[in-house]
Design an enzyme around this catalytic site. Structure first.
Site, short mmCIF file in Angstrom:
data_model
loop_
_atom_site.label_atom_id
_atom_site.label_comp_id
_atom_site.label_asym_id
_atom_site.label_seq_id
_atom_site.Cartn_x
_atom_site.Cartn_y
_atom_site.Cartn_z
N LYS A 26 0.84 -1.21 0.00
CA LYS A 26 0.00 0.00 0.00
C LYS A 26 0.87 1.25 0.00
CE LYS A 26 -1.78 1.50 4.01
NZ LYS A 26 -1.51 2.93 4.35
N ASN A 27 1.90 1.27 0.84
CA ASN A 27 2.68 2.49 1.03
C ASN A 27 3.74 2.71 -0.03
OD1 ASN A 27 1.07 2.98 3.18
ND2 ASN A 27 2.55 2.39 4.75
N ARG A 97 -4.71 11.12 4.51
CA ARG A 97 -3.59 12.04 4.66
C ARG A 97 -2.58 11.89 3.53
NH1 ARG A 97 1.30 12.35 6.38
NH2 ARG A 97 1.98 14.03 7.74
N CYS A 121 -4.79 12.35 13.09
CA CYS A 121 -5.61 11.14 13.08
C CYS A 121 -5.39 10.47 14.43
CB CYS A 121 -5.18 10.22 11.93
SG CYS A 121 -3.52 9.60 12.14
N ARG A 126 0.36 14.45 12.87
CA ARG A 126 0.70 14.21 11.45
C ARG A 126 0.91 15.53 10.69
NH1 ARG A 126 -1.15 9.01 10.19
NH2 ARG A 126 0.43 8.97 8.54
N PRO A 127 1.74 16.46 11.17
CA PRO A 127 1.98 17.70 10.44
C PRO A 127 2.70 17.45 9.11
CG PRO A 127 3.58 17.46 12.18
CD PRO A 127 2.60 16.33 12.35
N ILE A 128 2.77 18.49 8.29
CA ILE A 128 3.54 18.38 7.03
C ILE A 128 4.58 19.50 6.95
CG2 ILE A 128 1.71 17.18 5.75
CD1 ILE A 128 1.10 19.84 4.34
N ASP A 129 5.03 19.97 8.08
CA ASP A 129 5.99 21.10 8.11
C ASP A 129 7.29 20.76 7.38
OD1 ASP A 129 6.11 19.31 10.41
OD2 ASP A 129 7.84 20.48 11.03
N LEU A 130 7.71 19.50 7.45
CA LEU A 130 8.99 19.14 6.78
C LEU A 130 8.82 19.15 5.26
CD1 LEU A 130 10.14 16.24 9.15
CD2 LEU A 130 10.84 18.65 9.18
N ASP A 310 4.45 0.49 12.13
CA ASP A 310 3.20 -0.11 11.64
C ASP A 310 3.03 -1.55 12.06
OD1 ASP A 310 3.23 1.63 8.42
OD2 ASP A 310 2.74 2.26 10.45
N VAL A 332 8.07 6.78 16.96
CA VAL A 332 7.75 7.45 15.69
C VAL A 332 6.52 8.35 15.81
CG1 VAL A 332 7.13 7.10 13.27
CG2 VAL A 332 8.83 5.62 14.36
N ARG A 402 -8.77 -0.14 4.71
CA ARG A 402 -7.85 0.86 4.12
C ARG A 402 -6.53 0.21 3.72
NH1 ARG A 402 -7.72 6.55 7.13
NH2 ARG A 402 -6.30 6.80 5.35
C1 EPZ Z 1 4.20 6.86 6.33
O1 EPZ Z 1 3.44 7.90 6.90
C2 EPZ Z 1 3.26 5.67 6.22
N1 EPZ Z 1 2.14 6.00 5.36
C3 EPZ Z 1 2.75 5.29 7.62
O2 EPZ Z 1 1.95 4.12 7.48
C4 EPZ Z 1 3.95 4.96 8.50
O3 EPZ Z 1 3.50 4.69 9.81
C5 EPZ Z 1 4.92 6.15 8.53
O4 EPZ Z 1 5.30 6.50 7.19
C6 EPZ Z 1 6.18 5.85 9.32
O5 EPZ Z 1 6.84 4.76 8.78
C7 EPZ Z 1 2.33 5.99 4.01
O6 EPZ Z 1 3.42 5.72 3.52
C8 EPZ Z 1 1.13 6.32 3.18
P1 EPZ Z 1 6.32 10.19 8.48
P2 EPZ Z 1 4.05 9.40 6.94
O7 EPZ Z 1 6.22 11.44 7.70
O8 EPZ Z 1 4.82 9.68 5.70
C9 EPZ Z 1 6.43 13.40 11.92
C10 EPZ Z 1 0.05 2.77 7.72
O9 EPZ Z 1 -0.44 2.20 8.70
N2 EPZ Z 1 6.41 14.39 10.84
O10 EPZ Z 1 7.53 9.34 8.35
O11 EPZ Z 1 2.95 10.32 7.30
C11 EPZ Z 1 5.10 12.68 12.05
O12 EPZ Z 1 4.18 13.43 12.81
C12 EPZ Z 1 0.55 4.20 7.84
O13 EPZ Z 1 0.19 2.24 6.60
C13 EPZ Z 1 6.57 15.73 11.15
O14 EPZ Z 1 6.71 16.10 12.31
O15 EPZ Z 1 5.05 9.27 8.17
C14 EPZ Z 1 5.49 11.39 12.72
O16 EPZ Z 1 5.56 11.59 14.11
C15 EPZ Z 1 0.32 4.77 9.23
N3 EPZ Z 1 6.53 16.65 10.15
C16 EPZ Z 1 6.89 11.11 12.15
O17 EPZ Z 1 7.35 12.35 11.62
C17 EPZ Z 1 6.36 16.27 8.83
O18 EPZ Z 1 6.35 17.17 7.96
C18 EPZ Z 1 6.89 10.07 11.03
O19 EPZ Z 1 6.04 10.54 10.02
C19 EPZ Z 1 6.20 14.91 8.54
C20 EPZ Z 1 6.24 13.98 9.55
#
Ligand code: EPZ
Length: 440
Positions: A26-27, A97, A121, A126-130, A310, A332, A402
């Protein structure tokens, strides 16, 4: 059809035996589908699982002007002839998201991307600041106003980006944006997940120049244009880990097929710690023989190649019936213990202190009515139900849909007594389970 009343009914006590085949990841499918925005023409993606989240991403692409069709059980064809709008559909971004993964391609192709902030969620803010910081470093103007974010740049410029956290989504969005930027981009402290590597490989098949994916430093040399392509995505390592853990808790002997063994090494290591026998064959199958009772072990989730977040709920289910005390630390996400209260309804002895849960194994769990709070928690509750006295009823099945296709059917195929029932079937299931007949 409204799935709100669907539930999974699982009767514990069966040993799992047999062969089960995993779907595509999926991812990996979600970012690869988003990347189809980067080129006009027809791309063919193989190994795309039939999941609600994949359906949502296909709907996003259609709303952006793409023609998207599923041409075979696991094949999706995406065709773009220009992009109709640079605004990600608000309803779909709120629903999933990962829709924000279209922002990088939209910005690169049209000079503009607009989306509502995805919001949090059950597992965290789940911010997108990065993502946004990286776009800004590439020369984009970023404005946030009343819950919407807009990024714009006539042409992105390659630059050096250091990610404060190895975010999977930010790495993927910035890699896609950089593929059409002017000059070189380095993403330092990049995510190393296999799904990031799969996206990089897809981009290279489109003519992008990406090197270093799978390491902390990814380099992208921007091109003027990319071309559509045909690509087959990697198998789903989290689905594989979920079935491996089900075999572990049920004292089973299960062969999990269509697995990249390298991708599930951290999961294998933990199952070995817990007393499982695990054997792998180079053809991409893993055999798991579960112990009579799992051993306690400690788990700390980390970015890849560490133990995957996950898989944390599923591992906690296994440890809840282990002989001894285990520490589960979630590094995480800040709120990924929502499943603990549900496990406690089943008799688990778990104490949460911040990011760490102390899991004191009990001899057995007891079936109860529980609710899935996210897709991995839902899978974990079913795993716990396999090792419970009586019947467990899992609400919130829509979360499972999902990320898992035909989860109940796959589990039944290796001997689990589980059925997906609507409201009316509950009594029939309980009666049939009593007589061990499950032809609902
Ligand atoms: C991906 O989410 C996966 N989803 C998630 O899988 C997975 O848990 C996660 O990576 C970690 O491995 C998809 O690939 C669609 P991150 P993503 O950005 O990209 C923080 C599932 O069950 N962060 O690596 O959203 C964030 O809040 C899902 O299949 C910031 O602070 O994960 C988190 O604490 C759940 N700012 C950490 O980083 C940002 O701009 C990891 O998030 C982005 C992230």
């Amino acid at each position: 059809m409204d799935k709100a009343f669907d539930r999974l009914l699982v009767r514990g006590g069966n040993t799992l035996r047999g062969v089960v085949r995993m779907e595509g990841a999926k991812n990996a499918a979600l970012p690869v589908l988003a990347a189809c925005l980067l080129a006009d023409g027809e791309s063919r993606i193989l190994g795309v699982p039939e999941l609600d989240d994949v359906g949502t991403m296909c709907s996003v692409l259609r709303r952006l002007g793409g023609a998207v069709s599923r041409t075979a059980a696991d094949e999706v064809v995406v065709r773009f002839d220009g992009i109709r709008t640079s605004e990600a559909p608000q309803d779909l971004v709120r629903k999933m998201r990962a829709s924000v993964l279209v922002m990088g391609p939209l910005l690169a192709r049209t000079g503009l991307a607009r989306a509502c902030l995805p919001g949090g969620c059950a597992i965290g803010a789940r911010p997108i600041d990065l993502h946004l910081k990286g776009f800004a470093l590439m020369g984009a103007a970023v404005t946030c106003d009343r819950g919407f974010v807009e990024v714009s740049a006539p042409r992105l410029k390659g630059t050096r980006i250091y990610l404060d956290y190895p975010s999977v989504g930010a790495t993927e969005n910035l890699m896609m944006a950089a593929s059409l930027a002017e000059g070189f981009t380095c993403i330092d402290n990049a995510a190393e997940e296999p799904e990031v590597v799969d996206l990089a490989n897809f981009l290279c098949c489109m003519g992008a120049r990406v090197t270093g994916a799978g390491t902390k430093m990814i380099r992208i040399e921007g091109c003027d244009s990319l071309r559509p392509t045909t690509y087959s995505i990697i198998p789903d390592r989290i689905e594989a880990g979920t079935f491996m853990t089900a075999a572990a808790i049920a004292g089973g002997d299960v062969l999990v097929q269509n697995v990249v063994v390298e991708h599930v090494k951290p999961i294998i290591a933990k199952l070995l710690d817990a007393g499982c026998e695990v054997s792998e064959d180079p053809e991409g199958s893993i055999r798991v023989v579960g112990p009579d009772r799992p051993r306690a072990t400690d788990v700390r989730t980390l970015p890849y190649p560490g133990f995957p977040t996950d898989m944390q709920p599923q591992m906690m289910a296994l440890l809840s019936v282990a002989g001894g005390v285990s520490m589960v630390t979630e590094t995480v996400f800040e709120n990924r213990f929502m499943h603990v209260d549900e496990f406690k309804r089943m008799g688990a002895n778990i104490h949460v202190d911040g990011r760490t849960a102390v899991v004191r194994g009990v001899d057995h769990l007891t079936g109860a009515v529980v609710r899935a709070t996210d897709l991995r928690a839902g899978a974990a509750l079913l795993i716990a139900g396999l090792r419970s006295h009586g019947t467990t009823e899992i609400l919130g099945v829509q979360h499972l849909d999902r990320g898992y296709s035909d989860f109940a059917g796959k589990m039944r195929s290796i001997g689990a007594e589980v059925v997906r029932a609507r409201e009316a079937a509950t009594e029939a299931f309980l009666e049939s389970a009593a007589t061990r007949r499950l032809d609902l």
